[in-house]
Scaffold this active site. Structure first.
Site, mmCIF file in Angstrom:
data_model
loop_
_atom_site.group_PDB
_atom_site.id
_atom_site.type_symbol
_atom_site.label_atom_id
_atom_site.label_comp_id
_atom_site.label_asym_id
_atom_site.label_seq_id
_atom_site.Cartn_x
_atom_site.Cartn_y
_atom_site.Cartn_z
ATOM 1 N N HIS A 264 0.861 -1.195 0.000
ATOM 2 C CA HIS A 264 0.000 0.000 0.000
ATOM 3 C C HIS A 264 0.891 1.237 0.000
ATOM 4 O O HIS A 264 1.724 1.407 -0.881
ATOM 5 C CB HIS A 264 -0.939 -0.085 1.214
ATOM 6 C CG HIS A 264 -2.038 0.917 1.275
ATOM 7 N ND1 HIS A 264 -2.442 1.696 0.227
ATOM 8 C CD2 HIS A 264 -2.858 1.261 2.306
ATOM 9 C CE1 HIS A 264 -3.453 2.479 0.597
ATOM 10 N NE2 HIS A 264 -3.724 2.231 1.855
ATOM 11 N N HIS A 305 -2.353 -2.507 -9.497
ATOM 12 C CA HIS A 305 -3.321 -1.825 -8.622
ATOM 13 C C HIS A 305 -4.587 -2.673 -8.558
ATOM 14 O O HIS A 305 -4.981 -3.290 -9.533
ATOM 15 C CB HIS A 305 -3.667 -0.434 -9.185
ATOM 16 C CG HIS A 305 -4.273 0.470 -8.177
ATOM 17 N ND1 HIS A 305 -5.605 0.422 -7.862
ATOM 18 C CD2 HIS A 305 -3.735 1.410 -7.376
ATOM 19 C CE1 HIS A 305 -5.865 1.318 -6.929
ATOM 20 N NE2 HIS A 305 -4.748 1.935 -6.611
ATOM 21 N N ASP A 362 2.728 5.336 -6.856
ATOM 22 C CA ASP A 362 3.986 5.272 -6.095
ATOM 23 C C ASP A 362 5.212 5.137 -6.978
ATOM 24 O O ASP A 362 6.339 5.240 -6.488
ATOM 25 C CB ASP A 362 3.930 4.077 -5.125
ATOM 26 C CG ASP A 362 2.875 4.304 -4.065
ATOM 27 O OD1 ASP A 362 1.931 3.505 -3.982
ATOM 28 O OD2 ASP A 362 2.973 5.321 -3.361
#
Ligand code: SDX
Length: 426
Positions: A264, A305, A362
């Site tokens: 995460h 994702h 990210d």
């Protein structure tokens, strides 16, 4: 309009389950009748479960769409600043000039933390991971703000939200200063939210610190891109904690803990560590092969994702910002070259294409954060800082409407009932 129904039959049961439609996105099937008819739904990881109704953020994973109160993330990143996005997420509308000015002043008035909170930092080793410190000090806020813990009081909820949004940069910068052995810097009300954060991070009491406007703008954009993301793991954690009536500071501390995981929010730190490990473009093929190997736990951090099966729209903005910031700083970061090469190879590889594994938020953020001067260990703290507004907005939305304590069930596959045996019989 006739209510849509789903037919479900199991055993001797024939159920008609109501189907609800939202403004956007798939319909949902209300399965609440099932338990009363002797069964549970089964959905480990909540891949197919809508846990709540919400008006805050909409994601279309197939089209790579992210809307905050209806506004596309790229438009907000281009035209708003972070506090304007905070207002939007909390109140549902973009603020007019007066509303914005009042909101900014309110946040400014809550940026300081109680002086005794500084003592909490002294209890940690200097090399403690800053996310460990943030879990502790954010939860500890509930020991200092007894005047905003009555969650049934709308005003208490609003003040708690102001305090959390305003104090996260101060607490985060204190983590960094503590790791350096440098004195904590007090917040400054004459600076913008992002300027203030950079000032508390990199300023020292011995001299004036001039915030680089390019870095402040990039920081603000990173805050916007991380502000909220529907019912992700940490937001769902905050909602679950809030459903027991826990105070907002405890709920946000729970969200911080959930965000820390490398699957995460911890992925931004893991991406930079991965790029360090890969080291050179010549090693990319080896690592892509490792990522594809079922027997190898290695994954390409920053890829994939749960919802986006297309490009994460935040990654697109982040990549453009990355180039812009590095160009404006005249920085030629080999890790950016490596990241671009890794993305290019992965996007041509059938394994990643077939599984719709695209770069996520990210993948590029760490490269910008590094260019701004943020150490890798602070990357997830930055994510938590930015996501606090999303967490409090969802918490507030839940508590402001009728809610029940979240209490999932299970498929039990353990032992049937059996009697205790004395140790002599075992
Ligand atoms: C965030 O939910 C949110 O909205 C989160 C977030 C937010 O803003 O709150 O967007 C922020 O958490 C972004 C994600 C950051 N995490 C990473 O970058 C870590 C690397 N990614 C993976 O761990 C993974 O992609 C997840 C955790 C993000 C998603 O996991 P899922 O949805 O459970 O998907 P999965 O693990 O079931 O993967 C599906 C397939 C698997 O192969 P098969 O078993 O089907 O053969 O894809 C493979 C996985 O092995 N796969 C990867 C991969 N990600 C998934 N293979 C190699 N590298 C990867 N990164």
């Amino acid at each position: 309009m006739t209510e849509k129904k789903a037919q479900l039959s199991f055993g001797d049961k024939q159920l008609e389950l109501p189907i609800y439609s939202g403004t956007l996105g798939p319909d949902v099937i209300d399965v609440s009748q099932i338990t009363g008819n002797g069964a549970f739904t089964f959905d480990p990881g909540f891949v197919s479960t809508a846990s709540c109704e919400s008006k805050i953020t909409f994601i279309d994973g197939g089209k790579g769409v992210l809307l905050h109160r209806g506004y596309p993330i790229d438009q907000l990143a281009e035209n708003s600043d972070y506090l304007e996005v905070c207002y939007l997420l909390m109140y549902g509308e973009l603020p007019n000039a007066d509303q914005k000015s009042q909101f900014v002043d309110t946040i400014h008035n809550h940026t300081m933390v109680h002086e005794q909170l500084r003592n909490f930092y002294q209890g940690f080793r200097r090399d403690a991971h800053p996310m460990a410190i943030m879990c502790g000090v954010v939860g500890a806020l509930s020991a200092f703000y007894h005047d905003s813990l009555e969650i049934s009081d709308e005003r208490h909820r609003e003040i708690a939200a102001f305090r959390l949004i305003a104090k996260m940069p101060t607490l985060a910068a204190m983590c960094y200063k503590y790791s350096l052995g440098q004195p904590f810097m007090y917040p400054r009300n004459d600076l913008s939210y992002s300027e203030n954060f950079l000032h508390m991070m990199f300023g020292v009491p011995c001299e004036d610190y001039e915030v680089n406007p390019v870095l402040a703008k990039a920081m603000d954009k990173i805050f916007i891109l991380h502000a909220d993301h529907e019912q992700n793991a940490s937001t769902s954690t905050v909602r679950l904690a809030g459903s027991s009536g826990a105070n907002p500071f405890a709920c946000i501390a729970a969200g911080i803990a959930a965000l820390w995981g490398p699957a995460h929010g911890g992925a931004n730190e893991a991406v930079l560590n991965m790029l360090d490990e890969i080291g050179d473009v010549s090693n990319v093929d080896t690592y892509v092969a490792k990522a594809k190997d079922k027997n190898d736990p290695f994954r390409l951090m920053g890829f994939g994702h749960r919802v986006y099966k297309n490009y994460d729209p935040r990654a697109t903005v982040m990549r453009d910002t990355c180039h812009q910031v590095l160009n404006e700083l005249g920085v030629n970061d080999p890790q950016l070259e490596l990241a671009m090469k890794l993305e290019e190879i992965a996007r041509e590889d059938d394994y990643f294409v077939s599984k719709n594994l695209y770069p996520n938020v990210d993948f590029y953020s760490g490269i910008i954060l590094k260019a701004i001067g943020i150490p890798t260990s602070m990357f997830t703290v930055i994510f938590a800082l930015a996501r606090t507004v999303g967490w409090v907005a969802h918490w507030h939305e839940m508590i402001s409407n009728p809610y029940r304590i979240g209490r999932p069930r299970q498929l039990y596959t353990g032992e049937e009932k059996r009697d205790w045996k004395p140790v002599s019989d075992r």
